[in-house]
Design an enzyme around this catalytic site. Structure first.
Site, PDB file in Angstrom:
ATOM      1  N   ARG A 338       0.793  -1.221   0.000  1.00  0.00           N
ATOM      2  CA  ARG A 338       0.000   0.000   0.000  1.00  0.00           C
ATOM      3  C   ARG A 338       0.830   1.276   0.000  1.00  0.00           C
ATOM      4  O   ARG A 338       0.501   2.221  -0.711  1.00  0.00           O
ATOM      5  CB  ARG A 338      -0.897   0.000   1.237  1.00  0.00           C
ATOM      6  CG  ARG A 338      -1.933  -1.057   1.114  1.00  0.00           C
ATOM      7  CD  ARG A 338      -2.707  -1.236   2.369  1.00  0.00           C
ATOM      8  NE  ARG A 338      -3.745  -2.218   2.091  1.00  0.00           N
ATOM      9  CZ  ARG A 338      -4.602  -2.658   2.988  1.00  0.00           C
ATOM     10  NH1 ARG A 338      -4.548  -2.211   4.218  1.00  0.00           N
ATOM     11  NH2 ARG A 338      -5.513  -3.529   2.650  1.00  0.00           N
ATOM     12  N   HIS A 408      -5.959   5.318   6.495  1.00  0.00           N
ATOM     13  CA  HIS A 408      -6.716   4.081   6.587  1.00  0.00           C
ATOM     14  C   HIS A 408      -6.454   3.287   7.867  1.00  0.00           C
ATOM     15  O   HIS A 408      -7.341   2.611   8.384  1.00  0.00           O
ATOM     16  CB  HIS A 408      -6.349   3.220   5.379  1.00  0.00           C
ATOM     17  CG  HIS A 408      -6.991   1.880   5.357  1.00  0.00           C
ATOM     18  ND1 HIS A 408      -8.358   1.723   5.330  1.00  0.00           N
ATOM     19  CD2 HIS A 408      -6.474   0.619   5.362  1.00  0.00           C
ATOM     20  CE1 HIS A 408      -8.642   0.437   5.309  1.00  0.00           C
ATOM     21  NE2 HIS A 408      -7.522  -0.249   5.349  1.00  0.00           N
TER      22      HIS A 408
HETATM   23  C1  LIG Z   1     -12.796   0.442   5.414  1.00  0.00           C
HETATM   24  C2  LIG Z   1     -11.809  -0.487   6.027  1.00  0.00           C
HETATM   25  C3  LIG Z   1     -11.532  -1.707   5.432  1.00  0.00           C
HETATM   26  C4  LIG Z   1     -10.619  -2.583   5.998  1.00  0.00           C
HETATM   27  N1  LIG Z   1     -10.394  -3.776   5.387  1.00  0.00           N
HETATM   28  C5  LIG Z   1      -9.535  -4.647   5.955  1.00  0.00           C
HETATM   29  C6  LIG Z   1      -9.317  -5.917   5.373  1.00  0.00           C
HETATM   30  O1  LIG Z   1      -9.884  -6.258   4.331  1.00  0.00           O
HETATM   31  N2  LIG Z   1      -8.474  -6.764   5.974  1.00  0.00           N
HETATM   32  C7  LIG Z   1      -7.834  -6.436   7.135  1.00  0.00           C
HETATM   33  O2  LIG Z   1      -7.109  -7.262   7.652  1.00  0.00           O
HETATM   34  N3  LIG Z   1      -8.046  -5.244   7.718  1.00  0.00           N
HETATM   35  C8  LIG Z   1      -8.871  -4.337   7.162  1.00  0.00           C
HETATM   36  N4  LIG Z   1      -9.066  -3.119   7.753  1.00  0.00           N
HETATM   37  C9  LIG Z   1      -8.461  -2.831   9.047  1.00  0.00           C
HETATM   38  C10 LIG Z   1      -9.236  -3.516  10.165  1.00  0.00           C
HETATM   39  O3  LIG Z   1     -10.599  -3.498   9.875  1.00  0.00           O
HETATM   40  C11 LIG Z   1      -9.043  -2.869  11.521  1.00  0.00           C
HETATM   41  O4  LIG Z   1      -7.712  -2.600  11.744  1.00  0.00           O
HETATM   42  C12 LIG Z   1      -9.517  -3.803  12.618  1.00  0.00           C
HETATM   43  O5  LIG Z   1     -10.803  -4.251  12.338  1.00  0.00           O
HETATM   44  C13 LIG Z   1      -9.466  -3.134  13.960  1.00  0.00           C
HETATM   45  O6  LIG Z   1     -10.070  -3.963  14.910  1.00  0.00           O
HETATM   46  P1  LIG Z   1      -9.994  -3.641  16.453  1.00  0.00           P
HETATM   47  O7  LIG Z   1     -10.700  -4.738  17.152  1.00  0.00           O
HETATM   48  O8  LIG Z   1      -8.608  -3.393  16.847  1.00  0.00           O
HETATM   49  O9  LIG Z   1     -10.746  -2.260  16.661  1.00  0.00           O
HETATM   50  P2  LIG Z   1     -12.163  -1.695  16.156  1.00  0.00           P
HETATM   51  O10 LIG Z   1     -12.898  -2.643  15.305  1.00  0.00           O
HETATM   52  O11 LIG Z   1     -11.881  -0.344  15.638  1.00  0.00           O
HETATM   53  O12 LIG Z   1     -13.006  -1.596  17.469  1.00  0.00           O
HETATM   54  C14 LIG Z   1     -12.823  -0.597  18.417  1.00  0.00           C
HETATM   55  C15 LIG Z   1     -13.808  -0.827  19.524  1.00  0.00           C
HETATM   56  O13 LIG Z   1     -13.465  -0.001  20.613  1.00  0.00           O
HETATM   57  C16 LIG Z   1     -14.591   0.720  21.060  1.00  0.00           C
HETATM   58  N5  LIG Z   1     -14.083   1.981  21.582  1.00  0.00           N
HETATM   59  C17 LIG Z   1     -13.190   2.833  21.028  1.00  0.00           C
HETATM   60  N6  LIG Z   1     -12.931   3.851  21.858  1.00  0.00           N
HETATM   61  C18 LIG Z   1     -13.667   3.652  22.959  1.00  0.00           C
HETATM   62  C19 LIG Z   1     -13.828   4.354  24.179  1.00  0.00           C
HETATM   63  N7  LIG Z   1     -13.154   5.465  24.437  1.00  0.00           N
HETATM   64  N8  LIG Z   1     -14.693   3.857  25.088  1.00  0.00           N
HETATM   65  C20 LIG Z   1     -15.375   2.718  24.839  1.00  0.00           C
HETATM   66  N9  LIG Z   1     -15.245   1.994  23.717  1.00  0.00           N
HETATM   67  C21 LIG Z   1     -14.406   2.464  22.792  1.00  0.00           C
HETATM   68  C22 LIG Z   1     -15.484   0.836  19.871  1.00  0.00           C
HETATM   69  O14 LIG Z   1     -16.824   0.999  20.271  1.00  0.00           O
HETATM   70  C23 LIG Z   1     -15.249  -0.496  19.198  1.00  0.00           C
HETATM   71  O15 LIG Z   1     -16.075  -1.470  19.766  1.00  0.00           O
HETATM   72  C24 LIG Z   1      -9.971  -2.223   7.183  1.00  0.00           C
HETATM   73  C25 LIG Z   1     -10.235  -1.010   7.779  1.00  0.00           C
HETATM   74  C26 LIG Z   1     -11.125  -0.127   7.190  1.00  0.00           C
HETATM   75  C27 LIG Z   1     -11.325   1.212   7.794  1.00  0.00           C
END
Ligand SMILES: Cc1cc2nc3c(=O)[nH]c(=O)nc-3n(C[C@H](O)[C@H](O)[C@H](O)COP(=O)(O)OP(=O)(O)OC[C@H]3O[C@@H](n4cnc5c(N)ncnc54)[C@H](O)[C@@H]3O)c2cc1C
Ligand code: SF4
Ligand code: FES
Lengths: 646, 247
Positions: A338, A408
Site C-alpha cells: 500500500r 486508513h
Molecule cells: C474500510 C476499512 C476496510 C478494511 N479492510 C480490511 C481488510 O480487508 N483486511 C484487514 O485485515 N483489515 C482491514 N481493515 C483494518 C481492520 O478493519 C481494523 O484494523 C480492525 O478491524 C481493527 O479492529 P480492532 O478490534 O482493533 O478495533 P475496532 O474494530 O476499531 O473496534 C474498536 C472498539 O473499541 C470501542 N471503543 C473505542 N474507543 C472507545 C472508548 N473510548 N470507550 C469505549 N469503547 C471504545 C469501539 O466501540 C469499538 O467497539 C480495514 C479497515 C477499514 C477502515
C-alpha cells in the site's frame, strides 16, 4: 521508566510460542471466577478476547461506544484475512507469511510477535468456519483464496467484500453466547474516560454513559484496551466516525508508552474527496487490485482534457496510458504494498497527471471484464461496484473508477511486550490499538488476522501469566476506594472545563482544520521543515480549541458534540506526538516517508544503522516534552534487506 | 440546492416530541444525506442551538448504525441503500424533506432521531450463534460446503441489524432480521445441530420483546438495504416453526 523489556522468550523462532505456553503461569478454573477483566472495545480484538476469556471462566465486563457490539469499526473491513493454510499449494507456509509481514513492515516490527501471528493464523480460519462464517468457496465446496498486496501467494480468505462484517458477526455470536451465559457483562453506549491506577497497577476505568451522561467507575484485576486506531486525527479517513484515540491517549497520560505514532497507513484505493462537506472517505478494497489496472494519461495535455471533461478515459488508447505501477514494479505490478502504491499515485498527481479534481487516478476493469466476463467480475466485486456507483454516480463496469490514497490504518499504538501488556502492569492492549505486528506498514488482510489472533489465541493465554499472582487481590469497591473516587472527580472536572469554553466554533470546524494540518505536514511526504511548521500550527490550534470551542447542550443527556470534543482534544495531542515522532525518525520506512531520505529513483531509504528501533514515547506531564525510549529491534532469523518489489 | 427540513425533535425517551422546520442552503448534490445533516448541525451550533442527534458510524452502509425515516421511507428514496449511502442528488432543489426516527414498540426513541435497538442484541443472545468454544474447532476444510449453500448462507449473513424491516412493518415484526440469522446458520453443517433450538429461542425472544407477528406483507424486503429476501422467512416457517410438533 527503565529499559523496555519485550519479554520475548529465548530459543529458536519457531519454538518461542510453544515454549512460552509451556512455561507460563496458569490460573485454576475455580480461581478464574474470582478474577474480573475489563475489555474496552467490541471489534475483532475486543469481542474475540471478551468471549474467549468468558469461556475460560473469568468475569468479563465489555464496553463499547456504539449501541451494539456488532457495530464496531471492524465491521467495515472488506477484502479479507490472511492465513498460511497453503490451500492453493502455491508455496505458502508459516515462515513465508511471517517473512512477508516483516518485510512488508519494512523491518520495523518485532520478529517473535510476527512469527506467532503467522503461527496462529491457521487456527483463526478453523475457528471462524466453526462459528458459521460463510467464507467464499470454490465449486468443490472448499475455501477459496484471493491475492493481496505484498505477497506472491494467494492466502487471503474472504466473504464477498464483507469479510470484516462476517468475522465480527462470528465473534459477536460467541460473545452473545457468553453474555447469555452470564460470563460477560455488556455495556453499550459507554465511553471510557480514564484509567484507574492503584499502586502502579491498572485496576479499573472511568466511563461515561452516553445516554444519561452519568460518570461511573468499574473495578477489574486487569484492563484490556481493544479500542482501535487513531486515524481520525486526519478528520478525513476511512475510519468510522466515532473511531478515536482517546482511550489509548488516557492511558498514555497514565504512564503507558505510545509506540511509533508516526506510522500511519495511507491506502491507495479510496474514493476521492468530493468537496468541503466531505465527512469521511470510502475505501475501495485492495482486492480490486487483483483485477483492476491502475493508470493515468501519459501526456499532460490528455490529463488536462480529461479533467476538463473534453476527453473520456475510455477514448484514450492503451498506448497513451501510463500503467505506472506495472511500469515501475514489474514483479508485483498493481499488487505492490500500500505505501508504495499510494506514493506512486501521489507522485503522478503532483506531476500533473491526476484526473478528476487532479487528485485521482484510474482503476480500470476493462481488461479484466474482457478476459473473465462481466459476470465473474460482478461475482467478485459486485457490492463494491455498487457502493462506488451510489457514491460517485458513474458505472465502474463501463467507466474506470477514480481512486486516490486516504488515511486508513495506524500501525503505531500502545507499546506492548510479547504478552501484549503495556508498560502499566495489568493493562493490556490488542488489535489496532497496539503497535505490535505491522512495523512501518501493514499488509492487506493482516489487521483482521492480528485482531483475531490477539483476541482468540494470544491474550487469553498471556493474561493468565499476569493474573496468576492476582488471585489474592480482593475486589475493590470503587465507591470507597480513593483512587476511583479521585479519577471520577477528575473526569467530571474535565467535562466541566470543556463545557465552559463557550467560544464560537463547532468541534467539526476545528477538527477539519487539524485534518488539513496533518495531511499537509504529517501526511504522505514529510520533511523536517514541514513537520516543524506542523507542530507550531498544531500548538496554535490547541490554544484555539481551548479558547474558542463551543459545545451546545447539557452534560446529563445525549450530547454528540461533547463526545466529539472530548475525542478532538486528544486528537490534537496525538497529532503533535505523531509529528514529533516523524521528526525524530530521519529515514523513510514503510508508511513514513521523509522527502530527504529517498533513493535517486524516489524509493524509500531506510537507515538501519540508526533507526532500527521502535520509538516509544513516555508522557512527562502537561506542556513538557515527552521522552523517547528505543526498543532496539533484533533480526535473528531474517536478513534485513532493502524492500524490493521490482 | 436549498431545502426545507422537517425534523423530529425529542429531548429524551420520556419527553413528547414534535417536528421542527429548518431552512438549509447550498447543499451539494454530491454530498451524502448525513453530510447534509452535518451542515444543518453546523448551522444550528452557529445559531447557538442544539444540533439534531442521530445515529451513524461507518458511513459506508455496513455497521447498521444509521437509521431514519425519510419522506415516509426507511433509509429514504432509493433501493437497497442505507441512509448514510443516500446522496443528495436523489432530491431536487426546493424540496421539503421530512425526517423521522424509526417508530416501533421494540425501538424506543431516546433523543431526536436516535432509537434504542438493544432488543436485536437480546434476540441474538437468545440463540443466534453456534456454540463453539475458542480452540475446539477442527480443520477448516474438513467439511466441504456446496458453494451455493455457502452463498445462500452469506445472503442471510448480510443483514446489518439496522432495523429498517421492523420500522417499515405495520406489525413491527422483526421476522426478517430473525430469519436471516436462522437461515445463515442452518444452511451450514456447523449450524445444524442447534438449528431448531436456535430458531425457537429467537422467535420466542422476539415475541417477548414486543415485536409483532409476521403476516407476510413483504414490506420489510422492499426496504431492506441489504436485499435480505423473504425466502429466509419462508424457510424459517417451513423448516422450524411449522415443524414445531415434531420436536
Ligand atoms: C474500510 C476499512 C476496510 C478494511 N479492510 C480490511 C481488510 O480487508 N483486511 C484487514 O485485515 N483489515 C482491514 N481493515 C483494518 C481492520 O478493519 C481494523 O484494523 C480492525 O478491524 C481493527 O479492529 P480492532 O478490534 O482493533 O478495533 P475496532 O474494530 O476499531 O473496534 C474498536 C472498539 O473499541 C470501542 N471503543 C473505542 N474507543 C472507545 C472508548 N473510548 N470507550 C469505549 N469503547 C471504545 C469501539 O466501540 C469499538 O467497539 C480495514 C479497515 C477499514 C477502515
Ligand atoms: S433484515 Fe435488512 S432491514 Fe432488517 S435489520 Fe437486517 S439489514 Fe436491516
Ligand atoms: S452509518 Fe454505518 S450503515 Fe450507515
Amino acid at each position: 521508566m527503565s529499559q523496555l523489556n519485550s519479554k520475548v522468550p529465548s530459543g529458536p523462532l519457531a519454538e518461542k510460542w510453544e515454549k512460552y505456553k509451556a512455561n507460563q503461569n496458569l490460573v485454576n478454573p475455580a480461581n478464574k471466577r474470582k478474577l474480573d477483566i475489563i475489555v474496552v472495545g467490541t471489534g475483532l480484538g475486543g469481542a474475540a478476547a471478551a468471549a474467549s476469556m468468558g469461556e475460560l471462566g473469568f468475569k468479563v465486563k465489555n464496553f463499547c461506544y456504539s449501541d451494539s457490539p456488532r457495530r464496531a469499526h471492524s465491521i467495515a473491513a472488506q477484502g479479507g484475512i490472511n492465513a498460511a493454510k497453503n490451500y492453493q499449494n502455491d508455496g505458502d507456509s508459516v515462515y513465508r507469511l511471517f517473512y512477508d509481514t516483516i518485510k512488508g513492515g519494512d523491518y520495523r516490527a518485532r520478529e517473535a510477535n510476527v512469527y506467532r501471528l503467522a503461527e496462529v493464523s491457521n487456527d483463526i480460519i478453523d475457528q471462524c468456519v466453526a462459528q458459521g462464517v460463510p467464507f467464499a468457496r470454490d465449486y468443490g465446496g472448499y475455501l477459496d483464496n484471493r491475492s493481496f498486496g505484498g505477497a506472491l501467494v494467494s492466502r487471503t480468505f474472504y466473504a464477498r467484500g464483507q469479510t470484516g462484517q462476517q468475522l465480527l458477526l462470528g465473534a459477536y455470536g460467541v460473545l452473545n453466547r457468553q453474555i447469555a451465559a452470564g460470563n460477560v457483562e455488556l455495556y453499550t453506549r459507554t465511553e471510557m474516560m480514564d484509567l484507574v491506577v492503584v499502586d502502579g497497577r491498572a485496576r479499573g476505568i472511568v466511563v461515561r454513559n452516553m445516554i444519561s451522561g452519568e460518570i461511573s467507575t468499574h473495578f477489574a484485576h486487569a484492563v484490556v484496551l481493544a479500542t482501535g486506531g487513531y486515524g481520525n486525527v486526519f478528520f478525513l479517513s476511512t475510519m468510522a466516525m466515532g473511531s478515536n484515540g482517546s482511550a489509548a491517549w488516557q492511558v498514555y497520560k497514565k504512564g503507558a508508552l505510545f509506540a511509533n505514532p508516526a506510522f500511519v497507513q495511507i491506502h491507495p484505493t479510496c474514493i476521492p474527496v468530493h468537496g468541503e462537506a466531505q465527512s469521511k472517505l470510502t475505501l475501495m478494497s485492495e482486492s480490486l487490485r487483483n483485477d483492476g489496472r491502475i493508470w493515468v494519461p501519459k501526456e499532460l495535455e490528455d490529463a488536462e482534457k480529461i479533467r476538463k471533461g473534453e476527453l473520456q478515459p475510455t477514448d484514450l488508447p492503451a498506448e497513451k496510458r501510463d500503467y505506472y505501477l506495472e511500469r515501475r514494479y514489474p514483479a508485483f505490478g498493481n499488487l505492490v504494498p500500500r505505501d508504495v502504491a499510494s506514493r506512486a499515485a501521489k507522485e503522478r498527481c503532483d506531476a500533473g497527471f491526476g484526473i478528476g479534481t487532479g487528485h485521482a487516478v484510474y482503476l480500470d476493469f476493462k481488461d479484466a471484464i474482457e478476459r473473465l466476463g462481466k459476470d465473474l467480475i460482478e461475482a467478485r466485486y459486485g457490492n463494491l461496484f455498487q457502493m462506488y456507483e451510489k457514491i460517485v454516480d458513474t458505472d465502474p463496469y463501463t467507466t474506470p473508477m477514480m481512486i486516490y490514497p486516504a488515511i486508513h490504518y495506524t500501525m503505531g499504538g500502545l507499546w506492548v511486550d510479547y504478552e501484549l501488556q503495556t508498560t502499566i502492569p495489568g493493562l493490556f492492549s490488542i488489535g489496532e490499538a497496539n503497535f505490535s505486528d505491522h512495523g512501518a506498514n501493514r499488509l492487506g488482510a493482516s489487521a483482521l488476522m492480528q485482531g483475531l489472533a490477539d483476541g482468540y489465541f494470544v491474550l487469553p493465554f498471556t493474561i493468565n501469566n499476569y493474573l496468576a499472582d492476582q488471585i489474592g487481590v480482593a475486589r475493590m469497591n470503587p465507591e470507597e476506594t480513593p483512587e476511583f473516587i479521585e479519577a471520577r472527580e477528575k473526569t467530571l472536572a474535565y467535562i466541566d472545563k470543556l463545557m465552559k469554553i463557550q467560544g464560537d466554533r463547532s468541534v467539526d470546524s476545528i477538527h477539519k482544520e487539524l485534518g488539513k494540518i496533518m495531511w499537509e505536514h504529517v501526511g504522505m511526504g514529510r520533511t523536517k521543515e514541514g513537520l516543524e511548521k506542523g507542530i507550531v500550527k498544531i500548538q496554535a490550534l490547541r490554544e484555539e480549541f481551548w479558547k474558542n470551542l463551543r459545545i451546545p447542550g447539557k452534560t446529563d443527556t445525549i450530547n454528540p458534540e461533547l463526545e466529539k470534543a472530548n475525542r478532538l482534544a486528544d486528537f490534537i495531542d496525538i497529532g503533535e506526538l505523531m509529528a514529533m515522532d516523524a521528526l525524530q525518525r530521519n529515514e523513510s520506512c514503510g508508511g513514513h516517508f521523509r522527502e530527504e531520505y529517498k533513493t535517486p529513483e524516489g524509493e524509500a531509504l531506510r537507515d538501519d544503522k540508526n533507526f532500527k528501533f521502535v520509538g516509544a514515547w513516555e508522557y512527562m506531564g502537561e506542556k513538557k516534552t515527552p521522552k523517547l525510549h528505543k526498543e532496539a529491534l533484533q533480526f535473528e532469523f531474517v536478513e534485513v534487506k532493502t524492500r524490493d518489489y521490482k | 440546492m436549498d431545502l426545507t427540513l422537517k425534523v423530529w425533535r425529542q429531548e429524551n425517551s420520556k419527553a413528547k416530541g414534535n417536528f421542527e422546520s429548518y431552512q438549509i442552503k447550498n447543499i451539494s448534490p454530491d454530498s451524502s444525506f448525513l453530510e447534509m445533516i452535518d451542515a444543518l448541525s453546523e448551522q444550528l451550533i452557529n445559531e447557538g442551538k442544539e444540533p439534531v442527534a442521530f445515529d451513524h458510524d461507518c458511513r459506508e452502509g455496513i455497521c447498521g448504525m444509521c437509521s431514519l425515516f425519510i419522506n415516509g421511507r426507511a433509509h429514504g428514496p432509493d433501493e437497497e441503500i442505507t441512509t448514510c449511502q443516500l446522496h443528495m442528488r436523489k432530491f431536487k432543489d426546493g424540496d421539503t424533506i421530512v425526517i423521522e426516527p424509526w417508530r416501533a414498540a421494540g425501538f424506543p426513541v431516546i433523543k431526536d432521531l436516535m432509537v434504542e435497538r438493544d432488543a436485536f442484541d437480546k434476540i441474538l443472545q437468545a440463540g443466534g450463534f453456534i456454540s463453539v468454544n475458542t480452540g475446539s474447532a477442527q480443520e477448516a476444510n474438513a467439511i466441504p460446503i456446496p458453494q451455493h449453500k455457502a452463498e445462500e448462507s452469506m445472503d442471510g449473513a448480510s443483514c446489518i441489524g439496522c432495523g429498517a424491516c421492523v420500522a417499515t412493518c405495520k406489525n413491527s415484526s422483526a421476522m426478517l432480521f430473525v430469519a436471516s440469522k436462522v437461515s445463515q446458520l442452518a444452511l451450514l453443517p456447523q449450524g445444524k445441530p442447534e438449528a431448531v433450538r436456535r430458531a425457537k429461542a429467537m422467535v420466542a425472544k422476539m415475541d417477548e420483546l414486543g415485536f409483532g407477528h409476521c403476516t407476510n406483507t413483504g414490506a420489510c424486503e422492499v426496504e431492506c438495504p441489504k436485499g435480505v429476501s423473504l425466502d429466509h422467512i419462508a424457510r424459517l416457517n417451513r423448516e422450524f416453526l411449522a415443524a414445531n410438533l415434531k420436536f
